[in-house]
Design a protein around this motif. Structure first.
Motif, PDB file in Angstrom:
ATOM      1  N   ARG A  35      -3.906  -8.034  -4.426  1.00 14.34           N
ATOM      2  CA  ARG A  35      -2.870  -8.406  -5.388  1.00 14.34           C
ATOM      3  C   ARG A  35      -2.004  -7.181  -5.660  1.00 14.34           C
ATOM      4  O   ARG A  35      -2.509  -6.081  -5.904  1.00 14.34           O
ATOM      5  CB  ARG A  35      -3.490  -8.914  -6.689  1.00 14.34           C
ATOM      6  N   ILE A  36      -0.685  -7.391  -5.617  1.00 12.80           N
ATOM      7  CA  ILE A  36       0.255  -6.264  -5.719  1.00 12.80           C
ATOM      8  C   ILE A  36       1.051  -6.399  -7.019  1.00 12.80           C
ATOM      9  O   ILE A  36       1.653  -7.447  -7.277  1.00 12.80           O
ATOM     10  CB  ILE A  36       1.219  -6.246  -4.520  1.00 12.80           C
ATOM     11  N   SER A  37       1.024  -5.352  -7.797  1.00 13.34           N
ATOM     12  CA  SER A  37       1.794  -5.336  -9.034  1.00 13.34           C
ATOM     13  C   SER A  37       3.206  -4.825  -8.721  1.00 13.34           C
ATOM     14  O   SER A  37       3.363  -3.744  -8.125  1.00 13.34           O
ATOM     15  CB  SER A  37       1.131  -4.430 -10.071  1.00 13.34           C
ATOM     16  N   PRO A  38       4.235  -5.563  -9.106  1.00 12.03           N
ATOM     17  CA  PRO A  38       5.598  -5.089  -8.811  1.00 12.03           C
ATOM     18  C   PRO A  38       5.981  -3.853  -9.628  1.00 12.03           C
ATOM     19  O   PRO A  38       6.911  -3.129  -9.264  1.00 12.03           O
ATOM     20  CB  PRO A  38       6.461  -6.296  -9.195  1.00 12.03           C
ATOM     21  N   ARG A  39       5.259  -3.572 -10.717  1.00 13.56           N
ATOM     22  CA  ARG A  39       5.621  -2.433 -11.568  1.00 13.56           C
ATOM     23  C   ARG A  39       4.973  -1.138 -11.091  1.00 13.56           C
ATOM     24  O   ARG A  39       5.584  -0.072 -11.165  1.00 13.56           O
ATOM     25  CB  ARG A  39       5.201  -2.720 -13.017  1.00 13.56           C
ATOM     26  N   SER A  40       3.729  -1.240 -10.616  1.00  9.94           N
ATOM     27  CA  SER A  40       3.050   0.000 -10.205  1.00  9.94           C
ATOM     28  C   SER A  40       2.273  -0.216  -8.919  1.00  9.94           C
ATOM     29  O   SER A  40       1.046  -0.243  -8.929  1.00  9.94           O
ATOM     30  CB  SER A  40       2.087   0.457 -11.316  1.00  9.94           C
ATOM     31  N   PRO A  41       2.997  -0.364  -7.825  1.00 12.08           N
ATOM     32  CA  PRO A  41       2.296  -0.519  -6.545  1.00 12.08           C
ATOM     33  C   PRO A  41       1.632   0.787  -6.143  1.00 12.08           C
ATOM     34  O   PRO A  41       2.231   1.860  -6.218  1.00 12.08           O
ATOM     35  CB  PRO A  41       3.419  -0.897  -5.575  1.00 12.08           C
ATOM     36  N   ASN A  42       0.384   0.699  -5.755  1.00 13.94           N
ATOM     37  CA  ASN A  42      -0.364   1.912  -5.405  1.00 13.94           C
ATOM     38  C   ASN A  42      -1.151   1.756  -4.112  1.00 13.94           C
ATOM     39  O   ASN A  42      -2.172   2.429  -3.922  1.00 13.94           O
ATOM     40  CB  ASN A  42      -1.309   2.313  -6.537  1.00 13.94           C
ATOM     41  N   GLY A  43      -0.702   0.887  -3.229  1.00 11.79           N
ATOM     42  CA  GLY A  43      -1.416   0.663  -1.994  1.00 11.79           C
ATOM     43  C   GLY A  43      -0.985   1.616  -0.899  1.00 11.79           C
ATOM     44  O   GLY A  43      -0.052   2.407  -1.042  1.00 11.79           O
ATOM     45  N   THR A  44      -1.707   1.530   0.219  1.00 11.38           N
ATOM     46  CA  THR A  44      -1.400   2.355   1.389  1.00 11.38           C
ATOM     47  C   THR A  44      -0.897   1.444   2.496  1.00 11.38           C
ATOM     48  O   THR A  44      -1.533   0.425   2.799  1.00 11.38           O
ATOM     49  CB  THR A  44      -2.655   3.106   1.870  1.00 11.38           C
ATOM     50  N   PRO A  45       0.253   1.752   3.087  1.00 12.06           N
ATOM     51  CA  PRO A  45       0.785   0.879   4.143  1.00 12.06           C
ATOM     52  C   PRO A  45      -0.219   0.705   5.277  1.00 12.06           C
ATOM     53  O   PRO A  45      -0.915   1.643   5.666  1.00 12.06           O
ATOM     54  CB  PRO A  45       2.044   1.614   4.616  1.00 12.06           C
ATOM     55  N   CYS A  46      -0.287  -0.528   5.806  1.00 14.78           N
ATOM     56  CA  CYS A  46      -1.207  -0.847   6.896  1.00 14.78           C
ATOM     57  C   CYS A  46      -0.495  -0.669   8.234  1.00 14.78           C
ATOM     58  O   CYS A  46       0.664  -0.266   8.298  1.00 14.78           O
ATOM     59  CB  CYS A  46      -1.744  -2.261   6.760  1.00 14.78           C
ATOM     60  N   VAL A  47      -1.234  -1.001   9.306  1.00 15.60           N
ATOM     61  CA  VAL A  47      -0.689  -0.852  10.657  1.00 15.60           C
ATOM     62  C   VAL A  47       0.534  -1.732  10.848  1.00 15.60           C
ATOM     63  O   VAL A  47       1.507  -1.344  11.519  1.00 15.60           O
ATOM     64  CB  VAL A  47      -1.773  -1.190  11.703  1.00 15.60           C
ATOM     65  N   LEU A  48       0.531  -2.937  10.260  1.00 16.57           N
ATOM     66  CA  LEU A  48       1.664  -3.851  10.425  1.00 16.57           C
ATOM     67  C   LEU A  48       2.947  -3.239   9.874  1.00 16.57           C
ATOM     68  O   LEU A  48       4.036  -3.448  10.409  1.00 16.57           O
ATOM     69  CB  LEU A  48       1.368  -5.188   9.732  1.00 16.57           C
ATOM     70  N   ALA A  49       2.815  -2.497   8.776  1.00 17.92           N
ATOM     71  CA  ALA A  49       3.991  -1.829   8.215  1.00 17.92           C
ATOM     72  C   ALA A  49       4.511  -0.760   9.168  1.00 17.92           C
ATOM     73  O   ALA A  49       5.736  -0.601   9.347  1.00 17.92           O
ATOM     74  CB  ALA A  49       3.644  -1.216   6.869  1.00 17.92           C
ATOM     75  N   GLU A  50       3.593  -0.042   9.805  1.00 17.89           N
ATOM     76  CA  GLU A  50       4.013   0.984  10.753  1.00 17.89           C
ATOM     77  C   GLU A  50       4.695   0.369  11.979  1.00 17.89           C
ATOM     78  O   GLU A  50       5.555   0.994  12.609  1.00 17.89           O
ATOM     79  CB  GLU A  50       2.791   1.795  11.197  1.00 17.89           C
ATOM     80  N   LEU A  51       4.311  -0.878  12.324  1.00 16.84           N
ATOM     81  CA  LEU A  51       4.910  -1.568  13.471  1.00 16.84           C
ATOM     82  C   LEU A  51       6.191  -2.297  13.092  1.00 16.84           C
ATOM     83  O   LEU A  51       6.822  -2.925  13.946  1.00 16.84           O
ATOM     84  CB  LEU A  51       3.907  -2.566  14.063  1.00 16.84           C
ATOM     85  N   GLY A  52       6.552  -2.253  11.819  1.00 19.49           N
ATOM     86  CA  GLY A  52       7.772  -2.918  11.375  1.00 19.49           C
ATOM     87  C   GLY A  52       7.607  -4.403  11.161  1.00 19.49           C
ATOM     88  O   GLY A  52       8.593  -5.135  11.069  1.00 19.49           O
ATOM     89  N   ARG A  53       6.372  -4.871  11.050  1.00 18.86           N
ATOM     90  CA  ARG A  53       6.117  -6.311  10.870  1.00 18.86           C
ATOM     91  C   ARG A  53       5.800  -6.636   9.419  1.00 18.86           C
ATOM     92  O   ARG A  53       5.482  -7.777   9.105  1.00 18.86           O
ATOM     93  CB  ARG A  53       4.970  -6.733  11.784  1.00 18.86           C
TER      94      ARG A  53
END
Length: 567
Positions: free
Chosen positions: A359-377
């Motif tokens: 679950r992602i909070s729009p006010r304080s996102p604190n996640g780490t980008p996954c492989v899909l983000a690195e691939l532009g997907r």
């Protein structure tokens, strides 16, 4: 004075054997394997009710040399067939002679395989007729210690055949006629009196099971649903039939290879039934009864939920989730969870939705980008790289596609397949192509079902094959009433009576408004039959065009896929 015709006894329901036309035939060959040539003689006898109706006999030029051992066995020499017609000239007359009769031969597999190969080799169609093998039948009713061997000579001697087998086609066919009559007399003593019972006769059906034929005694010869019930009045099995009495009788004298069904028959103590107007009503009632009783011997009882569905989650950055409840705005149903998940992944990749489950909070996102983000997907909203507003178009495109209003994700997925193919990444292209095809099929199926389930009342009529009409009143994807207007009966008064007595259906939320997916599917198949007409509807019956236009692409893909496998 006209003779009084005897009424058929209960055991003679179906096509009585005494009224069945048999063509008993035999071939002589050169010993070569089945092919366009090799037959040296054909003999056949047409009989019905013990009376010979005609005979067919001819030598055939085999188009090859007859080996000496075959000449010694049959007495047919090369000189005898020199002026005989070739098989391609004999076939038309022989096919006309057999017509639509039931074929009989001793070791029928040999004779029919040669005739089928001859027909195929010379451009004729070997008819799909019922075939009785006297060897197979003899092994079922004649004990080995009574006959020793099951060859034609031994059986002809046992039954006192008037013609002695000589390895000549007509003589052997005549002898087989007498063997057939002797065998039919024996199976008649076992309660087999119709062609259907003869073809269904198996030794695995025990004496106790045959004794249960009385369970079908009170069933009508009408279409409907039958229910086998056990000692505690529990429903063991539910099935449908065009003729209830005839169908249920096959469980006691029929060729039932399924061990579980034989076990069910052994447990059954009663057979109840529901007479239906036509086959559509019977099929729907079968589905409902299986759902209500969950009979132990119906395979469909094992998984009776409403299927699996794909829907958007309710959060700031929605993702696709596989769910069991068909709430509004979901896509489905899918038969299994794996198919639903694969389709969800395909749709997410085509639209740009995230596939992670956090679950992602729009006010304080604190996640780490996954492989899909690195691939532009993926836009990586988990790391704050994508706002709710920027993520919104992907959500809208998926919602629009499920509703049939937006086809952009399909275009995106198709373009990706083309780029992979152009880059010579053929295996990846093929995989994505198949995934996209599955998505299109799922969307098309969902839209067809939803479009029917959205109609408050739809009345349709289909030809009954006898000049009348089968009628169905469908409300919100469920069969509410069914009837028949026979030939010569005005259909509209029947329609109005069916509407007046139809079941009241209250729609529920969800894409199918509470209708069972299987029932909607049955109704759609019936409505798509040739000759079915719409009488009237409370609203237009239409499917969304955004996905329907992709059917042509799907056809091209299917054709290319077939050619790929051929290559």
């Amino acid at each position: 004075m006209r003779p009084v015709q005897a009424q058929l006894a209960f055991d003679e329901l179906g096509t009585p054997l005494r009224d069945t036309t048999f063509v008993v035939f035999d071939l002589e060959t050169t010993g070569a394997p089945p092919g366009p040539s090799g037959i040296t003689e054909i003999g056949a006898v047409k009989v019905r009710g013990g009376e010979v109706l005609g005979e067919f006999a001819t030598l055939v030029n085999p188009g090859m040399v007859i080996p000496p051992q075959i000449v010694s066995l049959t007495g047919i020499t090369q000189a005898m067939v020199y002026d005989a017609p070739p098989i391609e000239e004999v076939l038309p007359a022989f096919l006309e002679f057999i017509g639509s009769s039931v074929l009989v031969a001793h070791n029928s597999g040999f004779d029919t395989s040669h005739m089928r190969a001859a027909c195929e080799g010379h451009g004729y169609v070997w008819p799909k007729l019922t075939v009785v093998c006297t060897v197979r039948l003899a092994r079922r009713v004649v004990p080995r210690d009574e006959v020793g061997r099951y060859n034609l000579t031994a059986l002809a001697l046992l039954f006192g055949a008037k013609t002695r087998p000589t390895h000549r086609a007509l003589d052997d066919a005549r002898a087989t006629v007498d063997v057939l009559h002797g065998l039919l007399e024996r199976v008649g003593n076992l309660g087999v009196h119709s062609l259907e019972e003869l073809m269904g006769y198996l030794p695995e059906v025990t004496v106790a099971q045959r004794a249960k034929r009385h369970l079908a005694a009170d069933l009508p010869s009408a279409p409907g649903v039958y229910l086998f019930k056990g000692p505690k009045d529990e429903v063991l099995y539910v099935g449908t039939a065009k003729d209830l009495r005839r169908r249920v009788r096959t469980y006691f004298t029929g060729s039932e290879n399924r061990s579980r069904i034989r076990e069910m028959v052994a447990l059954a103590e009663r057979v109840d039934h529901v007479v239906c107007a036509h086959a559509l009503e019977a099929e729907v009632r079968e589905l409902r009864l299986i759902s209500a009783h969950r009979p132990a011997y119906n395979r469909r009882s094992k998984n009776r939920h409403q299927g699996w569905w794909i829907g958007l989650t309710d959060e700031a950055f929605p993702r696709l989730s596989v769910v069991r409840l068909p709430r509004p705005g979901v896509l489905g149903p899918f038969r299994n969870q794996a198919d639903a998940r694969t389709t969800a992944d395909t749709l997410a990749g085509a639209s740009g939705l995230r596939t992670c489950t956090q679950r992602i909070s729009p006010r304080s996102p604190n996640g780490t980008p996954c492989v899909l983000a690195e691939l532009g997907r993926c836009g990586a909203p988990c790391a704050g790289r994508q706002s709710v507003e920027a993520y919104g178009p992907a959500v809208e495109s998926v919602s629009g596609l499920i509703a049939g209003l937006d086809g952009r994700p399909l275009h995106t997925a198709a373009a990706h397949v083309e780029r992979l193919a152009e880059g010579q990444h053929y295996e990846q292209a093929a995989r994505h192509r198949d995934e996209l095809s599955a998505l299109i099929r799922a969307l098309g199926r969902a839209h067809r079902q939803a479009s029917l389930a959205a109609i408050g009342e739809l009345i349709a009529a289909g030809p009954d094959g006898a000049g009348g009409w089968e009628l169905a009143v469908i409300r919100y994807g469920r069969l509410a009433s069914a009837g028949v207007a026979r030939r010569g009966v005005p259909p509209m008064p029947v329609v109005e009576a069916l509407v007046a007595s139809a079941e009241t259906v209250l729609p529920d939320p969800g894409p199918l408004h509470g209708a069972p997916p299987e029932e909607v599917g049955v109704l759609l198949r019936w409505l798509a039959r040739p000759g079915v007409r719409l009488v009237r509807t409370t609203r237009p019956w239409a499917e969304p065009a955004a996905v329907a236009g992709w059917q042509g692409w799907l056809n091209l893909v299917s054709e290319a896929h077939s050619l790929e496998h051929v290559g």
